[in-house]
Write a protein that holds these residues in place. Structure first.
Motif, PDB file in Angstrom:
ATOM      1  N   VAL A   3      -2.265   7.131   4.455  1.00  0.00           N
ATOM      2  CA  VAL A   3      -1.338   6.405   5.323  1.00  0.00           C
ATOM      3  C   VAL A   3      -1.752   4.943   5.334  1.00  0.00           C
ATOM      4  O   VAL A   3      -2.915   4.624   5.550  1.00  0.00           O
ATOM      5  CB  VAL A   3      -1.373   6.982   6.759  1.00  0.00           C
ATOM      6  CG1 VAL A   3      -0.528   6.130   7.689  1.00  0.00           C
ATOM      7  CG2 VAL A   3      -0.914   8.419   6.770  1.00  0.00           C
ATOM      8  N   LYS A   4      -0.791   4.068   5.097  1.00  0.00           N
ATOM      9  CA  LYS A   4      -1.061   2.637   5.150  1.00  0.00           C
ATOM     10  C   LYS A   4      -0.963   2.188   6.607  1.00  0.00           C
ATOM     11  O   LYS A   4       0.039   2.449   7.275  1.00  0.00           O
ATOM     12  CB  LYS A   4      -0.057   1.876   4.278  1.00  0.00           C
ATOM     13  CG  LYS A   4      -0.359   0.408   4.182  1.00  0.00           C
ATOM     14  CD  LYS A   4       0.564  -0.262   3.170  1.00  0.00           C
ATOM     15  CE  LYS A   4       0.267  -1.745   3.122  1.00  0.00           C
ATOM     16  NZ  LYS A   4       1.112  -2.451   2.170  1.00  0.00           N
ATOM     17  N   ASN A   5      -2.009   1.522   7.098  1.00  0.00           N
ATOM     18  CA  ASN A   5      -2.058   1.109   8.494  1.00  0.00           C
ATOM     19  C   ASN A   5      -1.864  -0.389   8.698  1.00  0.00           C
ATOM     20  O   ASN A   5      -1.556  -0.821   9.803  1.00  0.00           O
ATOM     21  CB  ASN A   5      -3.395   1.511   9.121  1.00  0.00           C
ATOM     22  CG  ASN A   5      -3.549   3.011   9.186  1.00  0.00           C
ATOM     23  OD1 ASN A   5      -2.647   3.708   9.615  1.00  0.00           O
ATOM     24  ND2 ASN A   5      -4.684   3.504   8.745  1.00  0.00           N
ATOM     25  N   TYR A   6      -2.078  -1.175   7.664  1.00  0.00           N
ATOM     26  CA  TYR A   6      -2.063  -2.633   7.804  1.00  0.00           C
ATOM     27  C   TYR A   6      -1.086  -3.234   6.809  1.00  0.00           C
ATOM     28  O   TYR A   6      -1.122  -2.921   5.623  1.00  0.00           O
ATOM     29  CB  TYR A   6      -3.479  -3.168   7.582  1.00  0.00           C
ATOM     30  CG  TYR A   6      -3.597  -4.671   7.635  1.00  0.00           C
ATOM     31  CD1 TYR A   6      -3.153  -5.392   8.738  1.00  0.00           C
ATOM     32  CD2 TYR A   6      -4.167  -5.366   6.577  1.00  0.00           C
ATOM     33  CE1 TYR A   6      -3.271  -6.768   8.782  1.00  0.00           C
ATOM     34  CE2 TYR A   6      -4.296  -6.739   6.622  1.00  0.00           C
ATOM     35  CZ  TYR A   6      -3.847  -7.438   7.717  1.00  0.00           C
ATOM     36  OH  TYR A   6      -3.962  -8.800   7.767  1.00  0.00           O
ATOM     37  N   PHE A   7      -0.195  -4.093   7.312  1.00  0.00           N
ATOM     38  CA  PHE A   7       0.827  -4.735   6.499  1.00  0.00           C
ATOM     39  C   PHE A   7       0.762  -6.245   6.759  1.00  0.00           C
ATOM     40  O   PHE A   7       1.437  -6.751   7.661  1.00  0.00           O
ATOM     41  CB  PHE A   7       2.218  -4.207   6.884  1.00  0.00           C
ATOM     42  CG  PHE A   7       2.415  -2.743   6.610  1.00  0.00           C
ATOM     43  CD1 PHE A   7       3.170  -2.325   5.514  1.00  0.00           C
ATOM     44  CD2 PHE A   7       1.864  -1.777   7.435  1.00  0.00           C
ATOM     45  CE1 PHE A   7       3.369  -0.978   5.261  1.00  0.00           C
ATOM     46  CE2 PHE A   7       2.057  -0.425   7.186  1.00  0.00           C
ATOM     47  CZ  PHE A   7       2.809  -0.026   6.087  1.00  0.00           C
ATOM     48  N   PRO A   8      -0.072  -6.982   6.008  1.00  0.00           N
ATOM     49  CA  PRO A   8      -0.228  -8.420   6.263  1.00  0.00           C
ATOM     50  C   PRO A   8       1.085  -9.183   6.095  1.00  0.00           C
ATOM     51  O   PRO A   8       1.773  -9.033   5.080  1.00  0.00           O
ATOM     52  CB  PRO A   8      -1.242  -8.866   5.204  1.00  0.00           C
ATOM     53  CG  PRO A   8      -1.870  -7.615   4.693  1.00  0.00           C
ATOM     54  CD  PRO A   8      -0.885  -6.515   4.894  1.00  0.00           C
ATOM     55  N   ALA A  27       5.465  -3.250   8.897  1.00  0.00           N
ATOM     56  CA  ALA A  27       4.862  -1.918   8.935  1.00  0.00           C
ATOM     57  C   ALA A  27       5.944  -0.847   8.940  1.00  0.00           C
ATOM     58  O   ALA A  27       6.994  -0.997   9.566  1.00  0.00           O
ATOM     59  CB  ALA A  27       3.977  -1.774  10.176  1.00  0.00           C
ATOM     60  N   HIS A  28       5.674   0.230   8.207  1.00  0.00           N
ATOM     61  CA  HIS A  28       6.612   1.348   8.166  1.00  0.00           C
ATOM     62  C   HIS A  28       5.916   2.612   7.677  1.00  0.00           C
ATOM     63  O   HIS A  28       4.899   2.566   7.005  1.00  0.00           O
ATOM     64  CB  HIS A  28       7.804   1.037   7.261  1.00  0.00           C
ATOM     65  CG  HIS A  28       7.423   0.764   5.840  1.00  0.00           C
ATOM     66  ND1 HIS A  28       7.016  -0.486   5.419  1.00  0.00           N
ATOM     67  CD2 HIS A  28       7.356   1.559   4.759  1.00  0.00           C
ATOM     68  CE1 HIS A  28       6.735  -0.439   4.134  1.00  0.00           C
ATOM     69  NE2 HIS A  28       6.933   0.792   3.707  1.00  0.00           N
ATOM     70  N   ASN A  29       6.493   3.725   8.081  1.00  0.00           N
ATOM     71  CA  ASN A  29       6.155   5.031   7.543  1.00  0.00           C
ATOM     72  C   ASN A  29       7.465   5.803   7.489  1.00  0.00           C
ATOM     73  O   ASN A  29       8.532   5.213   7.610  1.00  0.00           O
ATOM     74  CB  ASN A  29       5.056   5.732   8.358  1.00  0.00           C
ATOM     75  CG  ASN A  29       5.497   6.077   9.773  1.00  0.00           C
ATOM     76  OD1 ASN A  29       6.690   6.118  10.084  1.00  0.00           O
ATOM     77  ND2 ASN A  29       4.549   6.330  10.648  1.00  0.00           N
ATOM     78  N   ASP A 100      13.771  -6.156  14.242  1.00  0.00           N
ATOM     79  CA  ASP A 100      14.459  -4.872  14.306  1.00  0.00           C
ATOM     80  C   ASP A 100      13.471  -3.739  14.100  1.00  0.00           C
ATOM     81  O   ASP A 100      12.609  -3.809  13.220  1.00  0.00           O
ATOM     82  CB  ASP A 100      15.539  -4.774  13.216  1.00  0.00           C
ATOM     83  CG  ASP A 100      16.794  -5.544  13.552  1.00  0.00           C
ATOM     84  OD1 ASP A 100      17.088  -5.714  14.752  1.00  0.00           O
ATOM     85  OD2 ASP A 100      17.507  -5.964  12.620  1.00  0.00           O
ATOM     86  N   VAL A 101      13.615  -2.701  14.906  1.00  0.00           N
ATOM     87  CA  VAL A 101      12.809  -1.492  14.783  1.00  0.00           C
ATOM     88  C   VAL A 101      13.774  -0.341  14.514  1.00  0.00           C
ATOM     89  O   VAL A 101      14.764  -0.176  15.244  1.00  0.00           O
ATOM     90  CB  VAL A 101      11.988  -1.220  16.059  1.00  0.00           C
ATOM     91  CG1 VAL A 101      11.182   0.055  15.920  1.00  0.00           C
ATOM     92  CG2 VAL A 101      11.089  -2.407  16.373  1.00  0.00           C
ATOM     93  N   PHE A 102      13.500   0.426  13.458  1.00  0.00           N
ATOM     94  CA  PHE A 102      14.362   1.536  13.068  1.00  0.00           C
ATOM     95  C   PHE A 102      13.589   2.844  13.077  1.00  0.00           C
ATOM     96  O   PHE A 102      12.415   2.881  12.707  1.00  0.00           O
ATOM     97  CB  PHE A 102      14.875   1.348  11.634  1.00  0.00           C
ATOM     98  CG  PHE A 102      15.754   0.157  11.436  1.00  0.00           C
ATOM     99  CD1 PHE A 102      17.104   0.217  11.707  1.00  0.00           C
ATOM    100  CD2 PHE A 102      15.227  -1.027  10.955  1.00  0.00           C
ATOM    101  CE1 PHE A 102      17.922  -0.886  11.504  1.00  0.00           C
ATOM    102  CE2 PHE A 102      16.033  -2.134  10.744  1.00  0.00           C
ATOM    103  CZ  PHE A 102      17.385  -2.056  11.019  1.00  0.00           C
ATOM    104  N   THR A 103      14.267   3.907  13.477  1.00  0.00           N
ATOM    105  CA  THR A 103      13.732   5.248  13.312  1.00  0.00           C
ATOM    106  C   THR A 103      14.871   6.159  12.875  1.00  0.00           C
ATOM    107  O   THR A 103      15.955   6.109  13.468  1.00  0.00           O
ATOM    108  CB  THR A 103      13.027   5.785  14.581  1.00  0.00           C
ATOM    109  OG1 THR A 103      12.458   7.058  14.278  1.00  0.00           O
ATOM    110  CG2 THR A 103      13.962   5.925  15.765  1.00  0.00           C
ATOM    111  N   PRO A 104      14.696   6.939  11.799  1.00  0.00           N
ATOM    112  CA  PRO A 104      13.582   6.831  10.862  1.00  0.00           C
ATOM    113  C   PRO A 104      13.671   5.525  10.075  1.00  0.00           C
ATOM    114  O   PRO A 104      14.577   4.731  10.311  1.00  0.00           O
ATOM    115  CB  PRO A 104      13.781   8.049   9.964  1.00  0.00           C
ATOM    116  CG  PRO A 104      15.254   8.315   9.987  1.00  0.00           C
ATOM    117  CD  PRO A 104      15.700   7.911  11.364  1.00  0.00           C
ATOM    118  N   HIS A 105      12.750   5.317   9.145  1.00  0.00           N
ATOM    119  CA  HIS A 105      12.732   4.073   8.375  1.00  0.00           C
ATOM    120  C   HIS A 105      14.006   3.935   7.546  1.00  0.00           C
ATOM    121  O   HIS A 105      14.680   4.926   7.261  1.00  0.00           O
ATOM    122  CB  HIS A 105      11.476   4.002   7.490  1.00  0.00           C
ATOM    123  CG  HIS A 105      11.554   4.846   6.255  1.00  0.00           C
ATOM    124  ND1 HIS A 105      11.259   6.187   6.267  1.00  0.00           N
ATOM    125  CD2 HIS A 105      11.904   4.555   4.984  1.00  0.00           C
ATOM    126  CE1 HIS A 105      11.414   6.683   5.044  1.00  0.00           C
ATOM    127  NE2 HIS A 105      11.810   5.708   4.257  1.00  0.00           N
TER     128      HIS A 105
END
Length: 110
Positions: A3-8, A27-29, A100-105
């Protein structure tokens, strides 16, 4: 699976979506995504809908948003919720940035 945790932010590319409109995916998953959207004054994001839930936070600028049958004038610090499949769009009145925040991605953004 890692899982990627950091998105500079410095590594995110500002993608031109249309004249006066750009976005940077953060950041996304599979279940969640954050996107920075940059507008020049006068730019319109046409009415559209998608199956994702969406929250928009106004970081800067001034916008006229239509969500369903309601229209709002929003500025820095305001936020909007868009339920799945609701028609929505915006016109930028003063240049600004939205988060903007989306769920799901949004797979179409990747």
């Amino acid at each position: 699976m890692t899982v990627k945790n950091y998105f500079p932010g410095a590594e995110a590319k500002l993608e031109t979506v249309a004249d006066g409109l750009g976005r940077k995916v953060g950041a996304h998953n599979d279940n969640l995504m954050v996107v920075e959207v940059h507008f020049e004054a006068g730019t319109t994001a046409p009415m559209h809908h998608h199956p994702h839930e969406q929250i928009t936070y106004v970081m800067s600028g001034k916008f006229e948003f239509t969500v369903g049958d309601e229209t709002y004038i929003v500025t820095a610090g305001d936020s909007l919720y868009k339920q799945p499949n609701i028609e929505h769009g915006a016109t930028c009145l003063e240049a600004g940035t939205l988060l903007d925040v989306f769920t799901p991605h949004r797979e179409d953004f990747l």
